[in-house]
Write an enzyme that holds these catalytic residues in place. Structure first.
Site, mmCIF file in Angstrom:
data_model
loop_
_atom_site.group_PDB
_atom_site.id
_atom_site.type_symbol
_atom_site.label_atom_id
_atom_site.label_comp_id
_atom_site.label_asym_id
_atom_site.label_seq_id
_atom_site.Cartn_x
_atom_site.Cartn_y
_atom_site.Cartn_z
ATOM 1 N N LYS A 1 0.823 -1.223 0.000
ATOM 2 C CA LYS A 1 0.000 0.000 0.000
ATOM 3 C C LYS A 1 0.850 1.263 0.000
ATOM 4 O O LYS A 1 0.615 2.185 -0.777
ATOM 5 C CB LYS A 1 -0.912 -0.020 1.239
ATOM 6 C CG LYS A 1 -1.564 1.300 1.563
ATOM 7 C CD LYS A 1 -2.380 1.224 2.829
ATOM 8 C CE LYS A 1 -1.654 1.557 4.100
ATOM 9 N NZ LYS A 1 -1.410 2.986 4.362
ATOM 10 N N ASN A 2 1.846 1.299 0.876
ATOM 11 C CA ASN A 2 2.620 2.540 1.029
ATOM 12 C C ASN A 2 3.551 2.814 -0.147
ATOM 13 O O ASN A 2 4.067 3.922 -0.277
ATOM 14 C CB ASN A 2 3.406 2.527 2.345
ATOM 15 C CG ASN A 2 2.492 2.731 3.539
ATOM 16 O OD1 ASN A 2 1.302 2.996 3.379
ATOM 17 N ND2 ASN A 2 3.044 2.606 4.729
ATOM 18 N N CYS B 1 -4.210 12.812 14.100
ATOM 19 C CA CYS B 1 -4.132 11.420 13.652
ATOM 20 C C CYS B 1 -4.001 10.531 14.883
ATOM 21 O O CYS B 1 -3.409 10.951 15.883
ATOM 22 C CB CYS B 1 -2.898 11.316 12.758
ATOM 23 S SG CYS B 1 -2.442 9.661 12.332
ATOM 24 N N ARG C 1 1.314 14.738 13.399
ATOM 25 C CA ARG C 1 2.073 14.432 12.180
ATOM 26 C C ARG C 1 2.149 15.677 11.318
ATOM 27 O O ARG C 1 1.314 15.889 10.437
ATOM 28 C CB ARG C 1 1.423 13.268 11.435
ATOM 29 C CG ARG C 1 1.505 11.984 12.224
ATOM 30 C CD ARG C 1 0.792 10.856 11.545
ATOM 31 N NE ARG C 1 1.472 10.339 10.368
ATOM 32 C CZ ARG C 1 1.021 9.336 9.640
ATOM 33 N NH1 ARG C 1 -0.113 8.760 9.948
ATOM 34 N NH2 ARG C 1 1.692 8.905 8.595
ATOM 35 N N ASP D 1 5.763 0.796 11.860
ATOM 36 C CA ASP D 1 4.521 0.142 11.438
ATOM 37 C C ASP D 1 4.430 -1.320 11.882
ATOM 38 O O ASP D 1 3.412 -1.973 11.644
ATOM 39 C CB ASP D 1 4.353 0.247 9.909
ATOM 40 C CG ASP D 1 3.891 1.636 9.491
ATOM 41 O OD1 ASP D 1 3.626 2.475 10.376
ATOM 42 O OD2 ASP D 1 3.798 1.893 8.274
ATOM 43 N N ARG E 1 -8.250 -0.672 5.649
ATOM 44 C CA ARG E 1 -7.492 0.362 4.929
ATOM 45 C C ARG E 1 -6.198 -0.205 4.372
ATOM 46 O O ARG E 1 -5.720 0.253 3.336
ATOM 47 C CB ARG E 1 -7.137 1.506 5.880
ATOM 48 C CG ARG E 1 -8.322 2.317 6.339
ATOM 49 C CD ARG E 1 -7.860 3.443 7.225
ATOM 50 N NE ARG E 1 -6.772 4.156 6.577
ATOM 51 C CZ ARG E 1 -5.960 5.013 7.184
ATOM 52 N NH1 ARG E 1 -6.119 5.267 8.452
ATOM 53 N NH2 ARG E 1 -4.997 5.613 6.528
HETATM 54 C C1 UD1 Z 1 4.885 6.944 6.195
HETATM 55 C C2 UD1 Z 1 3.941 5.756 6.157
HETATM 56 C C3 UD1 Z 1 3.584 5.345 7.586
HETATM 57 C C4 UD1 Z 1 4.830 5.091 8.387
HETATM 58 C C5 UD1 Z 1 5.769 6.282 8.319
HETATM 59 C C6 UD1 Z 1 7.107 6.032 8.999
HETATM 60 C C7 UD1 Z 1 2.692 6.050 4.117
HETATM 61 C C8 UD1 Z 1 1.375 6.374 3.488
HETATM 62 N N1 UD1 Z 1 2.727 6.143 5.442
HETATM 63 O O1 UD1 Z 1 4.186 8.028 6.807
HETATM 64 O O2 UD1 Z 1 2.783 4.162 7.509
HETATM 65 O O3 UD1 Z 1 4.474 4.855 9.749
HETATM 66 O O4 UD1 Z 1 6.050 6.614 6.941
HETATM 67 O O5 UD1 Z 1 7.753 4.951 8.421
HETATM 68 O O6 UD1 Z 1 3.626 5.653 3.471
HETATM 69 N N2 UD1 Z 1 7.704 14.608 10.025
HETATM 70 C C9 UD1 Z 1 7.823 15.950 10.288
HETATM 71 N N3 UD1 Z 1 7.437 16.855 9.317
HETATM 72 C C10 UD1 Z 1 6.943 16.438 8.118
HETATM 73 C C11 UD1 Z 1 6.832 15.056 7.843
HETATM 74 C C12 UD1 Z 1 7.212 14.161 8.820
HETATM 75 O O7 UD1 Z 1 8.253 16.353 11.365
HETATM 76 O O8 UD1 Z 1 6.620 17.298 7.281
HETATM 77 C C13 UD1 Z 1 8.120 13.624 11.045
HETATM 78 C C14 UD1 Z 1 6.963 12.731 11.524
HETATM 79 O O9 UD1 Z 1 6.221 13.341 12.542
HETATM 80 C C15 UD1 Z 1 7.712 11.507 11.995
HETATM 81 C C16 UD1 Z 1 8.895 11.426 11.018
HETATM 82 O O10 UD1 Z 1 8.994 12.708 10.426
HETATM 83 O O11 UD1 Z 1 8.218 11.697 13.291
HETATM 84 C C17 UD1 Z 1 8.740 10.403 9.946
HETATM 85 O O12 UD1 Z 1 7.465 10.543 9.325
HETATM 86 P P1 UD1 Z 1 7.257 10.257 7.777
HETATM 87 O O13 UD1 Z 1 8.361 9.375 7.303
HETATM 88 O O14 UD1 Z 1 7.040 11.539 7.073
HETATM 89 O O15 UD1 Z 1 5.903 9.461 7.798
HETATM 90 P P2 UD1 Z 1 4.778 9.493 6.695
HETATM 91 O O16 UD1 Z 1 5.369 9.696 5.352
HETATM 92 O O17 UD1 Z 1 3.686 10.408 7.147
#
Ligand code: UD1
Length: 417
Positions: free
Chosen positions: A22-23, A116, A121, A304, A396
């Site tokens: 999915k991701n 969330c 996030r 995850d 999901r």
């Molecule tokens: C993706 C995955 C999710 C997984 C996560 C971490 C998808 C759809 N979702 O989520 O299942 O748990 O990676 O492996 O692929 N952060 C910031 N600012 C930002 C973006 C992220 O501070 O703009 C922080 C987040 O709060 C977190 C860290 O960066 O602490 C990593 O998050 P991120 O890798 O961005 O997760 P997602 O892409 O949202």
């Protein structure tokens, strides 16, 4: 609302086939917007998040046909550059259309993602990347409004590694003018697979599987056909299902290289694991040894799988600890696992999992996708009946999980609430 009823205690045996990730698929679906014409994605499971992204692409103007596990996305007639609140509030990954819409149309309006179940996030890194490429961003009325008169390559230095922000930066930079360098890019296999897709479309990205990506912008991309990679989190969930029920199973159509650290954890707690190029055979120990795990960005242990391994370690022979370093508040499953007689405490960003001899069935409630999987695993091992409500969370991201478990011998049924 549907529920799962699990009569725990059955051993699992046989084979289970892993679905597409999915991701990896969600950003690739968004990337299909970058080229006029029809892209074809193979090995796509019928998951609610994927159907939701298809809905969003249709709102934008794409034609999406989704039959069996093949999805065709024709983005020739796209014109509506907006991801509305109703969709983004249900699926945060909707933000993946920001980069492609900006790159193709020079504008995008995406509802600002709210809270969330797994914690705060932010999306600041996504916005930082778009701004670095020459986008003017305004946040107003709950929306991110982004506009550019032509994206230009630049240096993007992420202070933390983010899967989503790396994907958005890539999708915008591929048709920006000139060279973009992304420092501290995410290494997750889902990013590798997006890079493969974009390069197949004609993008020029080098540095795959490293923290430094260099993108030479091109004028135009072409639609392509690609098979989606297997889901490493589904793979890890079935491995944990085998261990918590003391079973030996074979996992097919997976990529063992994508889950090396979880496999090492399983070996440490007493499992015997043999891997082939696309399969994993697991033989569970009679008694699970306790251990310590820290979630960190790939290639370390994935957040995850934290909830599922917490459930599994609740039956270990001693105290285990899991430190959550990606989403420090991601412990909603703990209170529900304790309703099944687990003995888990949370101290700061760590779960302390104390040994119990058995779990016992009870009604519990799913709170998010991976938390639901943890409850299913606990239910499989618990004595008696476990009733899990709000299983729309699990739909999901898990492809027919109850059918796959039934085939392995589990007593699990889906009922109308
Ligand atoms: C993706 C995955 C999710 C997984 C996560 C971490 C998808 C759809 N979702 O989520 O299942 O748990 O990676 O492996 O692929 N952060 C910031 N600012 C930002 C973006 C992220 O501070 O703009 C922080 C987040 O709060 C977190 C860290 O960066 O602490 C990593 O998050 P991120 O890798 O961005 O997760 P997602 O892409 O949202």
């Amino acid at each position: 609302m549907e529920k799962f009823i699990i009569n725990g205690g059955n051993k699992l045996n046989g084979f289970v086939r892993i679905s597409g990730a999915k991701n990896a698929i969600l950003p690739i679906m968004a990337a299909s917007l970058l080229a006029e014409g029809k892209s074809v994605l193979e090995n796509v499971p019928q998951l609610n998040d994927i159907k939701m992204m298809a809905h969003l692409l249709r709102i934008i103007g794409a034609r999406v046909d989704f039959n069996n596990d093949v999805m065709e996305i024709d983005s020739t007639h796209c014109s509506f550059c907006e991801a509305p609140y109703e969709l983004v509030s249900k699926m945060r990954a909707s933000i993946y259309v920001l980069g492609p819409l900006l790159a193709r149309f020079g504008e995008a309006k995406v509802s600002f993602p709210g809270g969330c179940a797994i914690g705060t996030r932010p999306v600041d890194l996504h916005l930082q990347a778009m701004e670095a490429l020459g986008t003017e961003i305004r946040i107003e009325h709950g929306y991110i409004s982004a506009r550019s008169s032509g994206l230009k390559g630049n240096k993007i230095d992420f202070k933390i590694s983010s899967v989503g922000a790396s994907a958005n930066a890539l999708m915008a930079a591929v048709i920006a003018k000139g060279k973009t360098v992304i420092e501290n890019a995410a290494l997750e296999p889902e990013i590798g697979s997006l890079i493969e897709f974009l390069n197949l479309m004609g993008a020029r990205i080098s540095g795959k599987d490293t923290r430094r990506l260099v993108i030479e912008g091109v004028a135009k991309l072409e639609p392509v056909r690609m098979k989606m990679i297997p889901d490493r989190i589904e793979t890890g969930t079935f491995l944990a299902a085998a261990v918590i029920t003391g079973s030996d199973i074979t996992i097919e159509n997976c990529n063992p290289d994508h889950i090396k650290v979880p496999i090492n954890v399983l070996k440490k707690i007493g499992c015997r694991i043999d891997t082939g190029s696309d399969l994993i055979k697991i033989k569970s120990p009679k008694q699970i040894k306790p251990t310590t795990i820290r979630t960190l960005p790939y290639p370390e242990f994935p957040t995850d799988l934290q909830a599922q391994f917490t459930a599994m370690l609740s039956l270990a022979d001693g105290e285990s600890r899991i430190e959550e370093n990606i989403f420090p508040d991601r412990f909603m499953h703990v209170a529900e696992l304790n309703r099944l007689d687990a003995d888990i405490g949370v101290i700061n960003n760590s779960a302390v999992i104390r040994c119990v001899k058995k779990l016992s069935g009870a009604p519990v409630m799913a709170t998010d996708l991976r938390a639901s999987a943890a409850l299913v695993l606990a239910g499989l091992a618990a004595q008696g009946y476990t009733e899990i409500s709000r299983i729309y969370h699990i739909d999901r991201g898990y492809d027919h999980i109850e059918q796959k478990l039934q085939k392995l011998g589990a007593d699990i049924r889906r009922i109308k609430g």
